[in-house]
Design a protein around this motif. Sequence first.
Motif, PDB file in Angstrom:
ATOM      1  N   ASP A  29       4.334  -2.984 -11.656  1.00 32.22           N
ATOM      2  CA  ASP A  29       4.378  -3.506 -10.306  1.00 32.22           C
ATOM      3  C   ASP A  29       5.001  -2.435  -9.414  1.00 32.22           C
ATOM      4  O   ASP A  29       5.446  -1.386  -9.904  1.00 32.22           O
ATOM      5  N   ASN A  30       5.037  -2.679  -8.112  1.00 34.42           N
ATOM      6  CA  ASN A  30       5.489  -1.629  -7.203  1.00 34.42           C
ATOM      7  C   ASN A  30       6.950  -1.256  -7.430  1.00 34.42           C
ATOM      8  O   ASN A  30       7.302  -0.070  -7.367  1.00 34.42           O
ATOM      9  N   TYR A  34       8.267   2.457  -8.191  1.00 32.98           N
ATOM     10  CA  TYR A  34       9.289   3.180  -7.430  1.00 32.98           C
ATOM     11  C   TYR A  34      10.377   3.708  -8.367  1.00 32.98           C
ATOM     12  O   TYR A  34      10.802   4.868  -8.273  1.00 32.98           O
ATOM     13  N   LYS A  65       8.823   5.352  -0.190  1.00 34.86           N
ATOM     14  CA  LYS A  65       8.012   4.311  -0.827  1.00 34.86           C
ATOM     15  C   LYS A  65       6.593   4.319  -0.269  1.00 34.86           C
ATOM     16  O   LYS A  65       5.621   4.089  -1.004  1.00 34.86           O
ATOM     17  N   ARG A  66       6.437   4.603   1.005  1.00 32.97           N
ATOM     18  CA  ARG A  66       5.098   4.692   1.598  1.00 32.97           C
ATOM     19  C   ARG A  66       4.306   5.845   0.975  1.00 32.97           C
ATOM     20  O   ARG A  66       3.110   5.715   0.704  1.00 32.97           O
ATOM     21  N   ARG A  69       3.161   4.789  -2.494  1.00 30.54           N
ATOM     22  CA  ARG A  69       2.015   3.875  -2.430  1.00 30.54           C
ATOM     23  C   ARG A  69       0.747   4.607  -2.010  1.00 30.54           C
ATOM     24  O   ARG A  69      -0.365   4.259  -2.451  1.00 30.54           O
ATOM     25  N   TRP A  70       0.891   5.624  -1.163  1.00 27.99           N
ATOM     26  CA  TRP A  70      -0.284   6.419  -0.774  1.00 27.99           C
ATOM     27  C   TRP A  70      -0.886   7.097  -1.995  1.00 27.99           C
ATOM     28  O   TRP A  70      -2.111   7.083  -2.192  1.00 27.99           O
ATOM     29  N   GLN A  72      -0.497   6.067  -5.022  1.00 27.04           N
ATOM     30  CA  GLN A  72      -1.024   4.969  -5.833  1.00 27.04           C
ATOM     31  C   GLN A  72      -2.459   4.651  -5.414  1.00 27.04           C
ATOM     32  O   GLN A  72      -3.350   4.480  -6.269  1.00 27.04           O
ATOM     33  N   GLN A  73      -2.696   4.595  -4.122  1.00 26.69           N
ATOM     34  CA  GLN A  73      -4.048   4.302  -3.632  1.00 26.69           C
ATOM     35  C   GLN A  73      -5.010   5.448  -3.948  1.00 26.69           C
ATOM     36  O   GLN A  73      -6.203   5.229  -4.156  1.00 26.69           O
ATOM     37  N   ARG A  83      -6.227  -3.094  -9.891  1.00 26.65           N
ATOM     38  CA  ARG A  83      -5.317  -4.215  -9.688  1.00 26.65           C
ATOM     39  C   ARG A  83      -5.514  -5.241 -10.812  1.00 26.65           C
ATOM     40  O   ARG A  83      -6.640  -5.530 -11.216  1.00 26.65           O
ATOM     41  N   GLY A  89       0.343  -6.715  -6.264  1.00 24.62           N
ATOM     42  CA  GLY A  89       1.215  -5.562  -6.443  1.00 24.62           C
ATOM     43  C   GLY A  89       1.310  -5.060  -7.862  1.00 24.62           C
ATOM     44  O   GLY A  89       2.112  -4.168  -8.149  1.00 24.62           O
ATOM     45  N   TRP A  91      -0.537  -3.132 -10.956  1.00 23.92           N
ATOM     46  CA  TRP A  91      -1.655  -2.234 -11.223  1.00 23.92           C
ATOM     47  C   TRP A  91      -1.573  -1.717 -12.649  1.00 23.92           C
ATOM     48  O   TRP A  91      -0.480  -1.558 -13.214  1.00 23.92           O
TER      49      TRP A  91
END
Length: 415
Positions: A29-30, A34, A65-66, A69-70, A72-73, A83, A89, A91
Amino acid sequence: MLNPHTEKPEQMDLFAHVAEAYADSGCLDNEGLYAGVAGRAGIPDKALRARMPIGESGQEHSPLKRKIRWHQQTLKHLGLIERVDGKRGLWRLTDAGEKKLRRAKPQVAMLAFSTDMGIAIWGSCERVFARLDEPIVLAVTSPPYALRKPRAYGNPPETEYVDFICRSLEPIVQNLAPGGSICLNVSNDIFEPGLPSRSLYLERMVLAIHDRLGLSLMDRLIWRNPSKPPGPVQWASKSRVQLNVEYEPVYWFTNDPTRVRADNRRVLQPHTERHLRLVASGGEKREAVYADGAYRIKEGNFGKETPGKIPRNVLNFSHSCPDHRQHRRDAEALGLPAHGAPMPKSLAGFLIEFLTEPGDLVVDPFGGKLTTAKAAEDLGRRWLTTEWILDYVRAAAERFKSAPGFVLNPSIAQI
């Protein structure tokens, strides 16, 4: 020379830490992501949780964190993670991700294979070259490009690119022989976000290499690639405000221009038939002055035989060549992905001949399909290369099977 058990792990780029977190855990999870990235990158919890106003709304978010996530995408768009159904959240690695994310951990430096002339190491370039105790005469490399959509092997974003390059080159510079050279094949086709204007990251990179690492710029060589696909598609084919690109720059640096080991006599090219006829006739039969005296022709010029023509700094080599096609067939036969970097062996070979002598040590910190190593092997230069993705170094080993003294690490052979 290399001690994998005592070295403190070096930082890698953030994309690599994100990829490694999924490779180790499989499903995250996120919050787990992190924590995993922060632990690998040595990011303090305070820095990870620090917030600042972002965007027009001014809402506070964590910039780190942004960024995570970038990346991650990015892995999602590459088809490496997906997902988990019904789990917001959460993956996990896809089947392709299980295969493609076999990256060397920071503490790993394993001999992949060797020949009488060189060794290929599966591991981080920063880790390996920091422990080298032999002078390097030349580094020829094509680092990952600063692409907005990264390749499967990972690319540092443009905002981190200068630091990434300097960090990677620093241990090589420390071992560079007096008058040794570093040649970087990088992309010129990086644009400002949403605009047809080119990024100035290359100019920033050149200045940083000079200011931080103390290297002098010898030349900006032009690699003209007639096989380069049309592009940039958005700005040339769609908006029609740019021209199709046919070249990439190769930046040539040295640590001592007064002792640089280049010698263009090693790469002389055949004279044209017209020039040979001019020499045979005794040279020029005229007197002429051009460009207000900047260039003069005198009777008898070009009348002496010379061993060849000095090459110009525009280098014409196609990336479409039998050597690359064979590498792709080798990778497919092993069920492994072929590395997509286009730098041809002919380009690496030219630079190696121009800037080294037989027996000199040539290195490549971003081995890829080990093109620099193969050119060095064929030209009688000793070589050392690193590659941090296991699949690539295993597939590239097939290029060296007929080389004298070839030995493949049994652990690598099993993949």
